[in-house]
Design a protein around this motif. Structure first.
Motif, PDB file in Angstrom:
ATOM      1  N   SER A  32       0.820  -1.391   0.041  1.00 47.44           N
ATOM      2  CA  SER A  32       0.079   0.046  -0.021  1.00 47.44           C
ATOM      3  C   SER A  32       0.844   1.339  -0.058  1.00 47.44           C
ATOM      4  O   SER A  32       0.950   2.069  -0.750  1.00 47.44           O
ATOM      5  N   GLN A  35       3.559   1.585  -2.785  1.00 48.00           N
ATOM      6  CA  GLN A  35       2.860   0.949  -4.140  1.00 48.00           C
ATOM      7  C   GLN A  35       3.429   1.436  -5.391  1.00 48.00           C
ATOM      8  O   GLN A  35       3.749   1.015  -6.551  1.00 48.00           O
ATOM      9  N   GLY A  85       5.073  -1.160  -7.299  1.00 44.33           N
ATOM     10  CA  GLY A  85       4.113  -1.625  -8.169  1.00 44.33           C
ATOM     11  C   GLY A  85       2.766  -2.369  -7.381  1.00 44.33           C
ATOM     12  O   GLY A  85       2.166  -2.764  -7.833  1.00 44.33           O
ATOM     13  N   GLY A  86       2.926  -2.270  -6.117  1.00 45.68           N
ATOM     14  CA  GLY A  86       2.009  -2.685  -5.341  1.00 45.68           C
ATOM     15  C   GLY A  86       1.642  -4.408  -5.721  1.00 45.68           C
ATOM     16  O   GLY A  86       2.644  -5.116  -5.813  1.00 45.68           O
ATOM     17  N   ASP A  87       0.307  -4.733  -5.805  1.00 45.77           N
ATOM     18  CA  ASP A  87       0.344  -6.300  -5.841  1.00 45.77           C
ATOM     19  C   ASP A  87       0.336  -6.823  -7.141  1.00 45.77           C
ATOM     20  O   ASP A  87       0.504  -7.901  -7.362  1.00 45.77           O
ATOM     21  N   ASN A  88       0.299  -5.617  -8.189  1.00 45.89           N
ATOM     22  CA  ASN A  88       0.833  -6.146  -9.532  1.00 45.89           C
ATOM     23  C   ASN A  88       2.289  -6.725  -9.318  1.00 45.89           C
ATOM     24  O   ASN A  88       2.786  -7.333 -10.441  1.00 45.89           O
TER      25      ASN A  88
END
Lengths: 326, 453
Positions: free
Chosen positions: A133, A136, A140-143
């Motif tokens: 979070s 990110q 790139g966060g959860d990507n």
């Protein structure tokens, strides 16, 4: 079995090198494939470093993903924004990992047992949520951190396929050599003494804290190098690298292989990856269940892991030579 | 990645001589110049040796999306069956060069893998399919991060990736890749399609409060809904990013109750959405009067599986968008639903539909190209316009590999309205393709080259 193990104890490094270097050439005959062999080596390197902490000092870290993940991100960002040359990327990654290790180690090593485990777990989770979070925009966060069109090179040589494998192999062999040196050094002896009785050691006037931190940092450096290699092997950073499940997997590998044996955790790593990627296919969606059963069986019947299994076979069938060795 | 022996099997003596000449030229010429000299070099697992075309289906078999993964796998198996033996959408798809007896004379076969809804595991599993099982195309996935991780790998290794369920703008936006394709719609289209309808239904002076799942898909969904509703005259009061693993949303719902908002937008998916919607209903939000209006709940991305999870007493009257629903009456949907029901005994989900379509579209592109050579197959898919696959006339846009089609706006049915266990969504409106087509430049990103370097 007896011959090979006794030869192994005589010439550990040459035999280990032989196995590692020939691995990609026979791996496909047991259902392996190019790419997985490199990944196995990278995990083996991390498991090896983990054994210096868990096997020697007895400290169970649930936060080793921190060093693996942080250095993976550092490598990824360096490759993406600075240069596809891997030496500066690995250098920065290891520095970042080491600084992280000093910070986390300093704050957590004062506690032992379950408190230490929980503290390291908490640090790992903190960093994982930061990557998901707060940070990110960078991670790139959860990507995940995608690194399009970057081909990592070492002095201009593309690092993929076999060249990548041999880079990882060279580092692993060196890592194994150093780990063995550490094991037999006075420093390693003190680490082992910490495991057996920390208080008594303190009474002899040794600054236990310093040694513990030393062990922790060395172990974290192994994880940092592994994390860096992972991104060079495949230029992409998944947030899972920072997730506690990565640390958990490491613990499972070590327990399966045999804690404190150096070779054991590496065998454990190889087994886990082989199971997850090759044996899981015929098992379908039940593969996790089967893995769980195997893990339980090992913990209950073979607390020393695969290495204890080997030792038992040896004892049973080659009793004489075993006595000789002792 | 490519074995030399595979190449030598298919080249004649003359082409070896030619290749030698080209090779000599390559040594004296700069690399980029030589790249175009050899028309069809080995890329990824091309050329295919043997008489089987291998496909890889990498779906979540364990973890939170295992149900969707299982449904995707069913659809994939059905697609392979139809490609080899005819049937299903092969009869309704136009234009189509599919014969129903394999693809380009090769029998279609497949291998499966488990993504565990984890980008790293998905890549490892994909790599096994590529390196060991020699797949020429792979697809699947039930999460945008997994799809993005895989399409980057696909591009690096030169294997076409046909994405399954992924709704984030990033997949065909800033993370688009030449070797990745998406048939599913995205958050941007949801915003454009849904905003006019909710504005018409609920009025143009609404004040919206968003709850957004704190990960990339949630962010793009929130962003798209905010822009689209504000263009309709709505005001966005506030947005709270909720952690992905939240199961209790009461603290966020309390914040909504204490604000002056009169619409709740739940940018949630899967279990998140089931929980947040259920709790909003339990808070009495849907009967509440605010600013002289009845409070409303909007769920931008709706799926039948989620509706089932929440139950029709909670979803009744809730508006959202969906990619496809099994109750559609067009010939393509009917052909697919009938063959799926005949095989498995219940209707397919939208995840199953998109995976089925993707497999057929890829196979058809191979037939149209007359080769499995990836750059040629990609060129056939780019700008390909087709019909008869359940969403009306559909275009695979060349610039970002995103499919453009009519978007379905649906409403949850009440327990009294539904006629069966799976009959949960009612079609409210269809937003035409032209309306949801946006400029591909708004998200940035690069497709990259046709040939992996």
């Amino acid at each position: 079995m007896n011959k090979s193990t006794s030869i192994f104890s005589k010439y550990p490094i040459p035999i280990f090198s032989l196995v590692v270097l020939s691995f990609p050439f026979w791996f496909e005959y047991i259902g392996g494939y190019p790419g997985l062999d490199t990944k196995i080596l990278i995990w083996a390197l991390m498991a090896l470093g983990f054994d210096i902490l868990l096997g020697f000092t007895g400290y169970l870290s649930f936060g080793h993903a921190i060093f693996f993940g942080v250095s993976a991100y550092a490598t990824g960002l360096m490759l993406k924004h600075f240069s596809p040359e891997i030496i500066p990327a690995m250098f920065i990654a290891v520095i970042v990992g080491t600084i992280m290790a000093f910070a986390v180690g300093y704050l957590t090593m004062k506690r032992s047992g379950i408190y230490f485990s929980i503290l390291t777990l908490a640090f790992g989770e903190m960093l994982n949520s930061a990557a998901l979070s707060t940070l990110q925009d960078i991670t790139g966060g959860d990507n995940g951190l995608t690194i399009p069109d970057v081909k990592p090179v070492l002095f201009g040589i593309r690092m993929d396929g076999l060249s990548m494998y041999f880079l990882a192999a060279a580092i692993l062999i060196l890592g194994y050599y150093l780990a063995r040196r550490i094991a037999t050094s006075p420093f390693g002896l003190i680490l082992k003494a910490i495991k057996s009785n920390q208080e008594r050691l303190e009474y002899t006037g040794i600054d236990v804290q310093k040694y513990k931190l030393g062990g922790f940092v060395i172990s974290a450096i192994y994880a940092s190098i592994a994390g860096s290699l992972m991104v060079i092997y495949e230029p992409y950073v998944a947030t899972e690298y920072l997730h506690w499940s990565t640390s958990g997997e490491l613990v499972i590998m070590s327990v399966m292989g045999g804690v404190g044996t150096l070779v054991g955790p590496m065998i454990g790593a190889a087994f886990m990856l082989y199971f997850e990627n090759v044996l899981s296919v015929p098992l379908g969606e039940e593969w996790l269940l089967v893995l769980g059963i195997i893990f339980m069986a090992i913990v209950i019947f073979l607390p020393g892991g695969f290495m204890e299994g080997l030792a038992r076979i040896k004892k049973r069938y080659f009793n004489k030579s075993n006595k000789e060795e002792k | 990645m490519t074995k030399k022996s595979d190449v030598s099997k298919t080249v004649s003596r003359r082409s070896i001589l030619k290749a030698g000449a080209v090779g000599a030229a390559a040594m004296s010429a700069p690399m980029f110049y030589a790249r175009n000299a050899w028309a069809e070099k080995a890329i990824g697992n091309y050329p295919i040796s043997g008489d089987t075309m291998m496909l890889g289906f990498n779906v979540p078999q364990t973890g939170a999306y295992a149900d969707e993964g299982a449904d995707e796998l069913r659809a994939y198996k059905l697609a392979v069956k139809h490609l080899n033996n005819g049937g299903g959408m092969l009869e309704t798809m136009t234009p189509s060069k599919l014969t129903g007896s394999g693809v380009l004379g090769k029998k279609v076969d497949f291998v499966t893998g488990d993504t565990q809804t984890n980008p790293d595991a998905a890549r490892t599993s994909a790599r096994r399919m590529i390196e060991r099982d020699k797949v020429i195309m792979f697809g699947g996935g039930s999460s945008s991060s997994v799809a993005i991780a895989q399409q980057h790998l696909a591009h690096d290794l030169g294997i076409v990736f046909m994405a399954g369920l992924t709704h984030s703008n990033d997949t065909t936006g800033k993370d688009k890749r030449r070797y990745g394709f998406r048939h599913f719609f995205n958050a941007e289209m949801t915003g454009i399609a849904l905003a006019p309808i909710i504005a018409k239904e609920y009025g143009k002076d609404r004040r919206a409060f968003h709850l957004t799942a704190d990960y990339s898909w949630g962010h793009t969904q929130h962003d798209a809904m905010k822009r689209a509703t504000e263009a309709q005259g709505w005001t966005t009061v506030n947005n709270i990013m909720t952690p992905l693993k939240s199961t209790d949303f009461s603290q966020y719902l309390t914040a909504i109750l204490n604000s002056d908002a009169d619409v709740v937008v739940l940018n949630h998916y899967g279990k998140n959405m089931v929980n947040s919607l259920s709790q909003a209903v339990e808070f009495g939000m849907r009967e509440l009067q605010k600013n002289g209006k009845t409070m409303e709940v909007v769920v931008p991305l709706f799926s039948r599986l989620m509706a089932q999870g929440a139950g029709s007493s909670k979803i009744q009257g809730v508006l959202g968008t969906t990619n496809w629903n099994w109750s559609l009456q067009d010939a393509g949907s009917q052909a697919f639903v009938k063959s799926f029901e005949a095989e498995y005994g219940f209707p397919p989900s939208m995840a199953a539909h998109t995976c089925y379509c993707q497999t057929l579209l890829y196979a058809n592109a191979c037939e149209m190209a007359g080769t499995f050579y990836p750059p040629e197959v990609i060129k056939q898919l780019e700008g390909f316009e087709f019909d008869g696959m359940g969403n009306g006339k559909t275009l695979y846009r060349a610039e970002d590999h995103q499919c453009f089609k009519d978007i379905l706006v649906v409403k949850g049915k009440s327990p009294a309205e539904k006629t069966g266990e799976f009959d949960l969504l009612e079609l409210v409106d269809t937003t035409p393709r032209e309306t949801v087509t946006y400029d591909h430049k708004i998200f940035g990103g690069e497709l990259g080259s046709y040939e992996p370097s």
